[in-house]
Design a protein around this motif. Structure first.
Motif, PDB file in Angstrom:
ATOM      1  N   VAL A   1      48.611  44.799  35.273  1.00 48.39           N
ATOM      2  CA  VAL A   1      48.992  46.222  35.223  1.00 48.39           C
ATOM      3  C   VAL A   1      48.027  46.997  34.325  1.00 48.39           C
ATOM      4  CG1 VAL A   1      50.769  47.841  34.464  1.00 48.39           C
ATOM      5  CG2 VAL A   1      51.418  45.772  35.722  1.00 48.39           C
ATOM      6  N   ARG A   2      47.697  46.427  33.175  1.00 46.59           N
ATOM      7  CA  ARG A   2      46.754  47.078  32.262  1.00 46.59           C
ATOM      8  C   ARG A   2      45.388  47.263  32.922  1.00 46.59           C
ATOM      9  NH1 ARG A   2      44.586  43.935  27.047  1.00 46.59           N
ATOM     10  NH2 ARG A   2      43.549  42.840  28.770  1.00 46.59           N
ATOM     11  N   ALA A   3      44.941  46.248  33.649  1.00 49.18           N
ATOM     12  CA  ALA A   3      43.637  46.329  34.308  1.00 49.18           C
ATOM     13  C   ALA A   3      43.632  47.398  35.395  1.00 49.18           C
ATOM     14  CB  ALA A   3      43.267  44.971  34.901  1.00 49.18           C
ATOM     15  N   VAL A   4      44.751  47.511  36.133  1.00 50.12           N
ATOM     16  CA  VAL A   4      44.843  48.535  37.179  1.00 50.12           C
ATOM     17  C   VAL A   4      44.792  49.922  36.563  1.00 50.12           C
ATOM     18  CG1 VAL A   4      46.345  49.536  38.940  1.00 50.12           C
ATOM     19  CG2 VAL A   4      46.063  47.055  38.808  1.00 50.12           C
ATOM     20  N   LEU A   5      45.535  50.124  35.465  1.00 47.82           N
ATOM     21  CA  LEU A   5      45.552  51.433  34.808  1.00 47.82           C
ATOM     22  C   LEU A   5      44.178  51.801  34.250  1.00 47.82           C
ATOM     23  CD1 LEU A   5      48.977  51.231  32.933  1.00 47.82           C
ATOM     24  CD2 LEU A   5      48.457  52.460  35.049  1.00 47.82           C
ATOM     25  N   ARG A   6      43.439  50.806  33.807  1.00 46.83           N
ATOM     26  CA  ARG A   6      42.105  51.063  33.257  1.00 46.83           C
ATOM     27  C   ARG A   6      41.020  51.026  34.326  1.00 46.83           C
ATOM     28  NH1 ARG A   6      41.838  47.462  27.658  1.00 46.83           N
ATOM     29  NH2 ARG A   6      43.503  48.550  26.531  1.00 46.83           N
ATOM     30  N   ARG A   7      41.405  50.737  35.557  1.00 48.01           N
ATOM     31  CA  ARG A   7      40.472  50.636  36.684  1.00 48.01           C
ATOM     32  C   ARG A   7      39.401  49.564  36.440  1.00 48.01           C
ATOM     33  NH1 ARG A   7      39.485  56.999  38.495  1.00 48.01           N
ATOM     34  NH2 ARG A   7      41.708  57.488  38.799  1.00 48.01           N
ATOM     35  N   GLU A   8      39.835  48.491  35.836  1.00 46.61           N
ATOM     36  CA  GLU A   8      38.945  47.347  35.612  1.00 46.61           C
ATOM     37  C   GLU A   8      39.149  46.362  36.762  1.00 46.61           C
ATOM     38  OE1 GLU A   8      40.232  45.995  31.820  1.00 46.61           O
ATOM     39  OE2 GLU A   8      39.250  47.613  30.705  1.00 46.61           O
ATOM     40  N   TYR A   9      38.440  46.601  37.850  1.00 53.78           N
ATOM     41  CA  TYR A   9      38.726  45.892  39.097  1.00 53.78           C
ATOM     42  C   TYR A   9      38.306  44.417  39.061  1.00 53.78           C
ATOM     43  CZ  TYR A   9      39.586  50.626  40.649  1.00 53.78           C
ATOM     44  OH  TYR A   9      40.087  51.900  40.762  1.00 53.78           O
ATOM     45  N   GLN A  10      37.331  44.094  38.246  1.00 49.22           N
ATOM     46  CA  GLN A  10      36.981  42.685  38.101  1.00 49.22           C
ATOM     47  C   GLN A  10      38.119  41.925  37.423  1.00 49.22           C
ATOM     48  OE1 GLN A  10      33.251  41.898  36.155  1.00 49.22           O
ATOM     49  NE2 GLN A  10      33.555  39.693  36.122  1.00 49.22           N
ATOM     50  N   SER A  11      38.739  42.561  36.428  1.00 46.86           N
ATOM     51  CA  SER A  11      39.880  41.942  35.760  1.00 46.86           C
ATOM     52  C   SER A  11      41.081  41.832  36.700  1.00 46.86           C
ATOM     53  CB  SER A  11      40.278  42.754  34.519  1.00 46.86           C
ATOM     54  OG  SER A  11      39.234  42.754  33.568  1.00 46.86           O
ATOM     55  N   VAL A  12      41.246  42.824  37.585  1.00 49.49           N
ATOM     56  CA  VAL A  12      42.316  42.763  38.583  1.00 49.49           C
ATOM     57  C   VAL A  12      42.121  41.549  39.480  1.00 49.49           C
ATOM     58  CG1 VAL A  12      43.312  43.893  40.613  1.00 49.49           C
ATOM     59  CG2 VAL A  12      42.745  45.247  38.574  1.00 49.49           C
ATOM     60  N   PHE A  13      40.872  41.324  39.903  1.00 42.34           N
ATOM     61  CA  PHE A  13      40.577  40.163  40.744  1.00 42.34           C
ATOM     62  C   PHE A  13      40.873  38.858  40.005  1.00 42.34           C
ATOM     63  CE2 PHE A  13      37.443  36.823  41.709  1.00 42.34           C
ATOM     64  CZ  PHE A  13      37.817  36.536  43.019  1.00 42.34           C
ATOM     65  N   LEU A  14      40.467  38.778  38.722  1.00 40.77           N
ATOM     66  CA  LEU A  14      40.699  37.558  37.953  1.00 40.77           C
ATOM     67  C   LEU A  14      42.188  37.305  37.747  1.00 40.77           C
ATOM     68  CD1 LEU A  14      37.882  37.855  35.257  1.00 40.77           C
ATOM     69  CD2 LEU A  14      37.985  36.266  37.183  1.00 40.77           C
ATOM     70  N   CYS A  15      42.975  38.369  37.569  1.00 44.16           N
ATOM     71  CA  CYS A  15      44.426  38.208  37.440  1.00 44.16           C
ATOM     72  C   CYS A  15      45.029  37.698  38.744  1.00 44.16           C
ATOM     73  CB  CYS A  15      45.068  39.539  37.054  1.00 44.16           C
ATOM     74  SG  CYS A  15      44.765  40.053  35.352  1.00 44.16           S
ATOM     75  N   ALA A  16      44.594  38.269  39.866  1.00 46.74           N
ATOM     76  CA  ALA A  16      45.097  37.816  41.167  1.00 46.74           C
ATOM     77  C   ALA A  16      44.711  36.362  41.415  1.00 46.74           C
ATOM     78  CB  ALA A  16      44.548  38.715  42.275  1.00 46.74           C
ATOM     79  N   LEU A  17      43.482  36.010  41.055  1.00 49.33           N
ATOM     80  CA  LEU A  17      43.037  34.627  41.201  1.00 49.33           C
ATOM     81  C   LEU A  17      43.871  33.693  40.330  1.00 49.33           C
ATOM     82  CD1 LEU A  17      40.994  32.526  42.230  1.00 49.33           C
ATOM     83  CD2 LEU A  17      39.523  33.138  40.300  1.00 49.33           C
ATOM     84  N   SER A  18      44.183  34.124  39.109  1.00 45.84           N
ATOM     85  CA  SER A  18      44.983  33.298  38.201  1.00 45.84           C
ATOM     86  C   SER A  18      46.390  33.077  38.749  1.00 45.84           C
ATOM     87  CB  SER A  18      45.059  33.960  36.821  1.00 45.84           C
ATOM     88  OG  SER A  18      43.779  34.089  36.254  1.00 45.84           O
ATOM     89  N   LEU A  19      46.990  34.134  39.298  1.00 42.97           N
ATOM     90  CA  LEU A  19      48.332  33.997  39.881  1.00 42.97           C
ATOM     91  C   LEU A  19      48.318  33.011  41.045  1.00 42.97           C
ATOM     92  CD1 LEU A  19      49.484  37.729  39.820  1.00 42.97           C
ATOM     93  CD2 LEU A  19      50.330  35.867  38.380  1.00 42.97           C
ATOM     94  N   PHE A  20      47.252  33.060  41.835  1.00 41.76           N
ATOM     95  CA  PHE A  20      47.122  32.121  42.956  1.00 41.76           C
ATOM     96  C   PHE A  20      46.959  30.691  42.455  1.00 41.76           C
ATOM     97  CE2 PHE A  20      44.172  29.778  45.746  1.00 41.76           C
ATOM     98  CZ  PHE A  20      44.979  29.656  46.865  1.00 41.76           C
ATOM     99  N   LEU A  21      46.092  30.504  41.455  1.00 44.88           N
ATOM    100  CA  LEU A  21      45.849  29.162  40.920  1.00 44.88           C
ATOM    101  C   LEU A  21      47.095  28.590  40.255  1.00 44.88           C
ATOM    102  CD1 LEU A  21      42.282  29.633  39.365  1.00 44.88           C
ATOM    103  CD2 LEU A  21      42.882  28.457  41.494  1.00 44.88           C
ATOM    104  N   MET A  22      47.937  29.461  39.697  1.00 45.63           N
ATOM    105  CA  MET A  22      49.141  28.992  39.008  1.00 45.63           C
ATOM    106  C   MET A  22      50.131  28.323  39.957  1.00 45.63           C
ATOM    107  SD  MET A  22      49.242  29.919  35.612  1.00 45.63           S
ATOM    108  CE  MET A  22      50.831  30.523  35.112  1.00 45.63           C
TER     109      MET A  22
END
Length: 278
Positions: free
Chosen positions: A36-57
């Motif tokens: 959520v923080r990454a989306v609000l800050r428009r840090e799209y690389q961090s958004v991708f890494l968060c999505a990847l982490s959720l998938f890996l979990m």
């Protein structure tokens, strides 16, 4: 009704212990907050890494059920913490740069975990009547070690490829104070030229302008980081290979090894997914 449900859960080899479930939920919640923080800050690389982490979990549970393999609680918790430490803390929160030896610690753990996975794969085939070969404890340990080192080398290939073909710095650079190179030999006789006491590097751009980097030394490009990663991967692999060797030698009686070695799910398996394994 409650007792029946509890018995069904206990008989289910894929049942998660309360500790494992709590760790998963806490880490998942932290990743969602980071997302959520990454989306609000428009840090799209961090958004991708968060999505990847959720998938890996969720991958350990998916693989466990698909292959009918039971993951010990200790192993699964370490995998979850490893994913969080590597992606969320390491990449997004810059722990690789801010925390000394963070990358080294993760590569050591990776070597240990990969050795455990490699050992489990061969050990399960060793116990299966459909396979004609039977490996001794020593060969199992060697295969486990080689599997871990192969994964480590392939990861370093990936890091080098990302740095070479993309504008990235996965192989972190190191400041050194001496160069020993035959490339600097004007006689082309393979003589090593030594340059010592390097205090700084001056970069000359194509337009003739010069820039002092202020490094306090010379910038080594990746090789020291790569060799350090492979060395600590080696240490982690050796440690588990020794543990696995004595596990097989004692016919599966090793308490430490059982916390890290997956096994095939069956009705008569012991319940090793309890909190006592931690």
């Amino acid at each position: 009704m409650g007792r029946k449900r509890m018995k069904e859960r206990k008989d289910n080899p894929f049942y998660k212990s309360p500790t494992t479930l709590a760790v998963y939920l806490v880490l998942r919640g932290l990743i969602l907050l980071t997302l959520v923080r990454a989306v609000l800050r428009r840090e799209y690389q961090s958004v991708f890494l968060c999505a990847l982490s959720l998938f890996l979990m969720v991958m350990p549970s998916i693989i466990s059920r698909k292959l009918k393999i039971v993951l010990p609680s200790t192993l699964e918790i370490i995998i979850l913490l490893f994913i969080f430490a590597a992606e969320i803390l390491g990449e997004i929160n810059s722990f690789y740069v801010r925390v000394p030896h963070w990358d080294t610690m993760l590569h050591t753990i990776n070597g240990f975990l990969c050795a455990a996975v490699g050992f489990a794969l061969v050990d399960m085939m060793n116990r299966n009547d459909r396979f004609s070969f039977q490996l001794s404890p020593l060969y199992l340990a060697i295969v486990s070690f080689c599997f871990s080192m192969t994964v480590g080398v392939l990861w370093e290939f990936f890091e080098f490829s990302a740095d070479y073909f993309l504008p990235m710095d996965m192989q972190k650079d190191t400041v050194i104070h001496a160069i020993h190179s035959v490339t600097l030999d004007p006689t082309l006789t393979n003589t090593v030229i030594h340059i010592r006491d390097i205090a700084d590097v001056i970069v000359v751009h194509s337009d003739g302008t010069q820039e002092a980097l202020g490094l306090g030394g010379y910038l080594d490009i990746g090789i020291i980081d790569t060799m350090k990663d492979l060395f600590v991967n080696f240490i982690g692999a050796v440690v588990f290979s020794v543990i696995g060797y004595f596990y097989v030698k004692k016919k599966g009686q090793g308490k430490v090894a059982r916390r890290f070695i997956p096994h095939v799910a069956c009705g008569e398996d012991e319940d090793i997914n309890d909190d006592s394994a931690l």
